[in-house]
Write a protein that holds these residues in place. Sequence first.
Motif, PDB file in Angstrom:
ATOM      1  N   ILE B 200       0.840  -1.202   0.000  1.00 35.11           N
ATOM      2  CA  ILE B 200       0.000   0.000   0.000  1.00 35.11           C
ATOM      3  C   ILE B 200       0.874   1.249   0.000  1.00 35.11           C
ATOM      4  O   ILE B 200       0.610   2.215  -0.731  1.00 35.11           O
ATOM      5  CB  ILE B 200      -0.941  -0.001   1.221  1.00 35.11           C
ATOM      6  N   SER B 215      -7.504  13.928  -2.314  1.00 30.35           N
ATOM      7  CA  SER B 215      -8.591  13.053  -1.898  1.00 30.35           C
ATOM      8  C   SER B 215      -8.237  11.577  -2.061  1.00 30.35           C
ATOM      9  O   SER B 215      -8.660  10.755  -1.258  1.00 30.35           O
ATOM     10  CB  SER B 215      -9.859  13.385  -2.689  1.00 30.35           C
ATOM     11  N   VAL B 216      -7.481  11.249  -3.107  1.00 33.74           N
ATOM     12  CA  VAL B 216      -7.172   9.841  -3.335  1.00 33.74           C
ATOM     13  C   VAL B 216      -6.217   9.283  -2.282  1.00 33.74           C
ATOM     14  O   VAL B 216      -6.505   8.241  -1.672  1.00 33.74           O
ATOM     15  CB  VAL B 216      -6.651   9.609  -4.773  1.00 33.74           C
ATOM     16  N   SER B 219      -8.202   8.815   0.864  1.00 31.95           N
ATOM     17  CA  SER B 219      -9.068   7.636   0.848  1.00 31.95           C
ATOM     18  C   SER B 219      -8.279   6.359   1.071  1.00 31.95           C
ATOM     19  O   SER B 219      -8.704   5.476   1.820  1.00 31.95           O
ATOM     20  CB  SER B 219      -9.789   7.539  -0.502  1.00 31.95           C
ATOM     21  N   ILE B 220      -7.147   6.258   0.386  1.00 31.00           N
ATOM     22  CA  ILE B 220      -6.356   5.028   0.496  1.00 31.00           C
ATOM     23  C   ILE B 220      -5.966   4.779   1.946  1.00 31.00           C
ATOM     24  O   ILE B 220      -6.118   3.677   2.478  1.00 31.00           O
ATOM     25  CB  ILE B 220      -5.108   5.110  -0.408  1.00 31.00           C
ATOM     26  N   ASN B 222      -7.337   6.134   4.674  1.00 34.13           N
ATOM     27  CA  ASN B 222      -8.557   5.877   5.447  1.00 34.13           C
ATOM     28  C   ASN B 222      -8.917   4.396   5.421  1.00 34.13           C
ATOM     29  O   ASN B 222      -9.120   3.763   6.459  1.00 34.13           O
ATOM     30  CB  ASN B 222      -9.735   6.660   4.850  1.00 34.13           C
ATOM     31  N   ALA B 223      -9.020   3.872   4.212  1.00 31.33           N
ATOM     32  CA  ALA B 223      -9.463   2.483   4.065  1.00 31.33           C
ATOM     33  C   ALA B 223      -8.432   1.517   4.618  1.00 31.33           C
ATOM     34  O   ALA B 223      -8.778   0.491   5.215  1.00 31.33           O
ATOM     35  CB  ALA B 223      -9.750   2.185   2.593  1.00 31.33           C
ATOM     36  N   ALA B 224      -7.150   1.833   4.441  1.00 35.46           N
ATOM     37  CA  ALA B 224      -6.116   0.944   4.959  1.00 35.46           C
ATOM     38  C   ALA B 224      -6.191   0.869   6.472  1.00 35.46           C
ATOM     39  O   ALA B 224      -6.101  -0.218   7.056  1.00 35.46           O
ATOM     40  CB  ALA B 224      -4.734   1.438   4.508  1.00 35.46           C
ATOM     41  N   THR B 227      -9.139  -1.157   7.968  1.00 35.00           N
ATOM     42  CA  THR B 227      -9.016  -2.621   8.003  1.00 35.00           C
ATOM     43  C   THR B 227      -8.396  -3.093   9.312  1.00 35.00           C
ATOM     44  O   THR B 227      -8.592  -4.237   9.714  1.00 35.00           O
ATOM     45  CB  THR B 227      -8.135  -3.144   6.858  1.00 35.00           C
TER      46      THR B 227
END
Lengths: 231, 231
Positions: B200, B215-216, B219-220, B222-224, B227
């Motif tokens: 990642i 923003s990208v 987001s990455i 955030n989502a990582a 988990t």
Amino acid sequence: MSGGFAVAEGRGQEFFLAVLNKNLDRLIYVCHMPSMTRGPDKQFDPDAVLEKAMQVFWAKGYAATGLAELQARMGIGRKSLYDTFGNKRQLFIKALQLYSDSVVGQISAELDKKGSPLGNVRRLMRSLEEDHSLPESMGCLLGVSMAQCPSDDGEMAGILRHHIQRVEEAFYRAFKRARDIGELNRSTNTRDLARLFMGIAQGLALVGRVQDAPSVPRSIVNAALATLKSA
Amino acid sequence: MSGGFAVAEGRGQEFFLAVLNKNLDRLIYVCHMPSMTRGPDKQFDPDAVLEKAMQVFWAKGYAATGLAELQARMGIGRKSLYDTFGNKRQLFIKALQLYSDSVVGQISAELDKKGSPLGNVRRLMRSLEEDHSLPESMGCLLGVSMAQCPSDDGEMAGILRHHIQRVEEAFYRAFKRARDIGELNRSTNTRDLARLFMGIAQGLALVGRVQDAPSVPRSIVNAALATLKSA
DNA sequence: TTTAACATAGACCGATTGGTCAAAGAAAAG
DNA sequence: CTTTTCTTTGACCAATCGGTCTATGTTAAA
């Protein structure tokens, strides 16, 4: 002599001879010139030859690829290359688009399949894992190009951004559908998740280009899919 | 004449003159030659100059970087460059190692901090997010180089693999500790998770190089991090 | 068969590439 | 001072770069 002229050319087509004033903003005379004859067709398939060029750029990168090597691998003369594709940069951009369309098409086809969207994601990720575990894996041409794109080249950066966005969107559709049918928690941020998986796919491709053993790609996909079980 | 000779050189040091037989496998005579005088010192700091070279390679990539530009940005003459660093390739490899040591040092320092290991991971990932959200972000030099490494260059691939491994190991230590103290489920595969986060991080850096909006990357990460809440 | 419109092969171009070398300058020991 | 060792500067090298162009060949309509 107070005028200029311009022609609209075309392969085996009629064309026009236009006489303009010296400021080039007034049309003075137009003469229709039907083409009477035509020459031979190309002896190569531009698409097939572009595919070859793509592979060279993919393997070596833009800057490290010379015209001589392109010519050799494409199997055409230099004049043909420039007549057909413009120049090295335009050839590269066409190769990028060819690759992007192909990859996005494959990813979308897999993710948009009917049935379980998470199942589609799992199948896609395992397939990516397999690709990038091969010793001869070259990663992703778009990823490779992101790493080489000069910071002042807006056009190229735009193509790369567009590609990223299309991959993200394909994942997004799948995750959104997964949430709708209850495969993902209602609380899951599907936009974030889509961007994460896009990022993981890029990282996977990058690592796969260097890694020889399949254990690392395997682990990455294992862990990535494990996160979906409880999302 | 049945012998050869070899000297061991050194800056401002004594050296030896060795006379060997013609097969170069027998030492016949050794003469100690103390050095009497010395010339001026370098007028530049090799480390500082290497740092400059690293930045050029980072921004433009290996192949697209010319000696002229390196010379200009490093501020030294060409002879000095070759005397100090060997050649372009060796200079690049030294820059890679400098960068890798620096990055691995920073990552390890953050992840090995006392207190909550998952807290360390969160802080590191947010910091990476911030770095790669800047419009001038150039990604990761090692990642950029993975994308450009010729498939037949074993030495360079080895350096890149080693870097990947060191980053993975830093994450692994943190996740292992997290599992030991109960911050992660007993069932979590910490090796897989470490490799995922290494991947990642690489993907994040790559995307950040092209992306303009924050923003990208946001987001990455955030989502990582999401988990980890249920792992 | 003539002729215009194409494609091809390869010579050729100036500019730039990575890399070398000789001449000049600077520092310090004798 | 002289001498030796080291650095620096910048000219220089063959090779290659991306790109152009001419000469030749090929096709098909007239």
